[in-house]
Motif scaffolding. Structure first.
Motif: not given
Lengths: 334, 388
Positions: A221-227, B309-314
């Protein structure tokens, strides 16, 4: 290469006025960018020792770049300068008008390096990028680095565009030290396991005094960070705040530092804390107070494990290779 | 009449309870009423002139009280640094880039939407607004403060003379206006010379004003520079005078600071990093710098990790407002808590035991947050009910 060897010789070379001493002062001596105007020309070679990550000492040879010095390096002092080099950092001034001559000098240096330390890493920094208009930067940088590669003999060269006025300097130097840390694979294996256990989006290890990124682990998920340049920007942000804290608590920037920083926002939680003697750990975890507190607790536990190891005399606590699986990862509460 | 009452609110004014509040209420109205729009339209043309026949005493009808935005006027001779100040404080421009600012040729109007809405008007230095072709009412009518910028590195006699003329004119018709004098660009002066210049300017202005019969004109002086925090500090003071419930806020902050053992506490406007209130302990520049820089740190880091991002969930429950603290090498703790969309509370704590009592501190800050939101919202709700 013997990974246990603690001293690494780093040669810093390039034409006079290209910015070698400036960047060295910013990264290792806690200068801020505008202070480097005070620096004079480097005469001959300035040696300095920089402790980095405890078990690694960088033996920095800042070589003055005026033509007369350059000639002696390549002639009478040739073996003295170029033997036993671990890393050559060659700095190019992007604004230089004599590109061909620069390249000839560079090529001569590479020749000498091949003769005395054929296994050295070579990094080329195309410096003062801030002077180029933003829209041309990428193109000019690419042209220049192709040119550099063509003159580098058999060396595999890493090139970086850099400027002391933004985070690109941190990116370049993080890339350099990343190559130098002896037990990096062990550290990385530990961090990967650790970040899985605590379900972190990102775990970054920063060196304590320079705030350079040692290594980092990012989840899917962290890889999706656009920065993409976030690590360098973090180095920049934290170092700037360190300067501010030093200024206002009447200490030197070298002795200022953070004990711990917690940040909770609706989008993410961040923990920054001292990890080993020479590193800070930076955790990014998704929101959720309970999960966050758990992650922090686990970090503390891991840290205790490391300090025990450190007390047992294994330098920074990070085990030295050959591979020893860090035991702390097994003892985590979750 | 929207503005002058605000100043009076700090004195013992019988109207104190509702007049100032009507004006702060505009903070929370997110839409623009038609009256407000037309008012803005009216204010857009500085040169439409001729319409100054309106009697100056009947300023704006009371029905427009809600739309009143206090206005800050930046005035001074050309090249004194007005636009630079506006850019640095309100547009986060790095100070060294102000070198490239073009000279201002027409009045630049900035609307600042924050905890309270206000306008900043940047005047071209060469504009002769005291000439009859300008409608004084338009310029000074809903004015909150007049900020006069003097270049301390230049010959300031001309500027002082012009300022005096302006003060005399303005005082005549709008005695409620705060006059704030920024003695600017003092970064280039040595300490001694700085004090001399300051005293000289203050002396000249007050002499001339008292010659003209104004003994205690509301003029305040600040030494400023865009290269350090002094201009933010000065603007904070200017804005604070425009906040009707300042004393309430200060009392609240004092109570909080005393109970939590805070060394210094600031209530910051996050966007401009102006502080709108602080506890009444003496200002400590070191604390201010650290607090202000810490906001930067948090804002910058948030920028890096606040992607959607939709995959980013708390992973669980969490309080909606951001909270952060850092402990420095000498056990100093800086504690930051978001209060609402615009404001955050930043405190410096030098007690090493504070680490263990963080829960308590957090709780106290939450209580303060509730109180703060009460202060800002009650009058607005009342008015909404009244309108309905």
């Amino acid at each position: 290469m013997d990974a246990r060897k603690k001293k690494r010789k780093v040669l810093l070379m390039g034409k006079s006025g290209s910015g070698k001493s400036s960047m060295r002062s910013i990264i290792f001596s806690n200068y801020v960018a505008k202070d480097v105007r005070r620096l004079g020309a480097t005469i001959d070679v300035e040696h300095s020792h920089v402790k980095f990550m405890g078990n690694l000492t960088l033996n920095l040879w800042d070589c003055g770049g005026q033509d007369a010095f350059m000639e002696t390096y390549l002639a009478s002092q040739r073996s003295n300068i170029f033997s036993d080099v671990a890393v050559l950092i060659y700095v190019f001034d992007i604004e230089s008008r004599e590109v061909d001559r620069d390249m000839d000098t560079y090529n001569a240096v590479i020749e000498a390096l091949r003769e005395f330390s054929p296994n050295a890493y070579v990094f080329c920094l195309v410096h003062k990028m801030d002077l180029i208009q933003a829209e041309h930067r990428q193109r000019i940088y690419e042209e220049r680095s192709t040119l550099i590669r063509s003159r580098s003999e058999h060396f595999r060269v890493d090139t970086f565009g850099s400027s002391i006025w933004d985070q690109s300097l941190y990116k370049a130097w993080a890339g350099i030290v990343h190559k130098l840390i002896p037990n990096l694979t062990v550290i990385e294996r530990f961090l990967t396991a650790f970040s899985k256990k605590i379900d972190a989006e990102e775990v970054i290890l920063f060196e304590r005094s320079t705030f350079l990124t040692v290594t980092s682990v990012t989840s899917e998920v962290g890889e999706l960070n656009p920065i993409y340049d976030r690590h360098e920007r973090l180095s920049n942000i934290m170092k700037a705040f360190k300067h501010c804290a030093a200024r206002n608590t009447l200490t030197t920037p070298a002795s200022a530092g953070f004990v711990v920083m917690h940040t909770k926002t609706p989008q993410f939680n961040i923990f920054l804390g001292r990890f080993t003697d020479n590193t800070y750990i930076f955790l990014v975890v998704p929101p959720g107070e309970a999960a966050y507190n758990c992650a922090v607790l686990n970090t503390m536990l891991a840290r205790e494990g490391f300090s025990k190891l450190a007390a047992a005399g294994r330098s920074d606590g990070f085990p030295l290779p050959p591979p020893e699986t860090p035991e702390e990862t097994n003892g985590l509460a979750s | 009449m929207p503005f002058p009452p605000v100043r009076r609110s700090q004195s013992e004014d019988p109207d104190r309870d509702h007049l100032p509040n009507t004006y702060i209420s505009s903070t929370f109205s997110t839409y623009k009423t038609s009256a407000q729009l037309s008012l803005e339209k009216l204010l857009q043309g500085p040169n439409h002139g001729g319409g100054s026949t309106q009697p100056r005493s009947a300023l704006i009808p009371n029905t427009q009280a809600r739309d009143a935005k206090p206005r800050l006027l930046l005035m001074g001779l050309r090249r004194s640094g007005k636009s630079s100040i506006a850019s640095v404080v309100f547009h986060k421009m790095p100070p060294n880039e102000t070198l490239f600012l073009e000279s201002t040729t027409r009045i630049q109007k900035d609307s600042i939407h924050s905890f309270m809405d206000f306008q900043v008007w940047d005047f071209p230095g060469q504009l002769e607004y005291l000439e009859p072709s300008f409608d004084l009412e338009d310029i000074f009518g809903s004015l909150g403060a007049l900020v006069w910028v003097i270049d301390a590195q230049d010959d300031y006699l001309d500027s002082v003379a012009r300022l005096n003329r302006t003060i005399l004119t303005v005082q005549q018709y709008y005695p409620g206006i705060n006059i704030e004098v920024f003695i600017h660009k003092v970064d280039g002066l040595s300490d001694e010379y700085r004090t001399d210049t300051f005293q000289d300017i203050v002396q000249r202005i007050s002499d001339e004003l008292s010659d003209a019969g104004y003994e205690n004109a509301p003029v305040h002086y600040y030494l400023t520079s865009i290269y350090d925090y002094s201009v933010f500090e000065a603007f904070s003071k200017v804005i604070q005078k425009l906040i009707p419930n300042l004393s309430t806020l200060e009392n609240l902050i004092n109570t909080l600071a005393n109970n939590c053992g805070f060394e210094k506490t600031y209530l910051f406007d996050v966007l401009s990093k102006i502080y709108i209130a602080s506890d009444t302990r003496p200002v400590d520049m070191a604390c201010y710098e650290m607090c202000s820089d810490y906001i930067d740190v948090i804002v910058d880091i948030s920028e890096l990790y606040s992607w959607d991002h939709p995959d980013r969930r708390p992973k669980g429950e969490q309080i909606q407002e951001a909270e952060s603290h850092v402990v420095l090498h000498d056990e100093t703790m800086i504690h930051l808590m978001e209060m609402n969309k615009y404001l955050c509370l930043v405190s410096v704590i030098r007690n090493p035991e504070a680490k263990e009592k963080r829960g308590l501190i957090d709780m106290n800050c939450r209580t303060f947050q509730d109180a703060l939101n009460d202060v800002f919202s009650r009058s607005w709700e009342q008015e909404e009910q009244g309108n309905a």
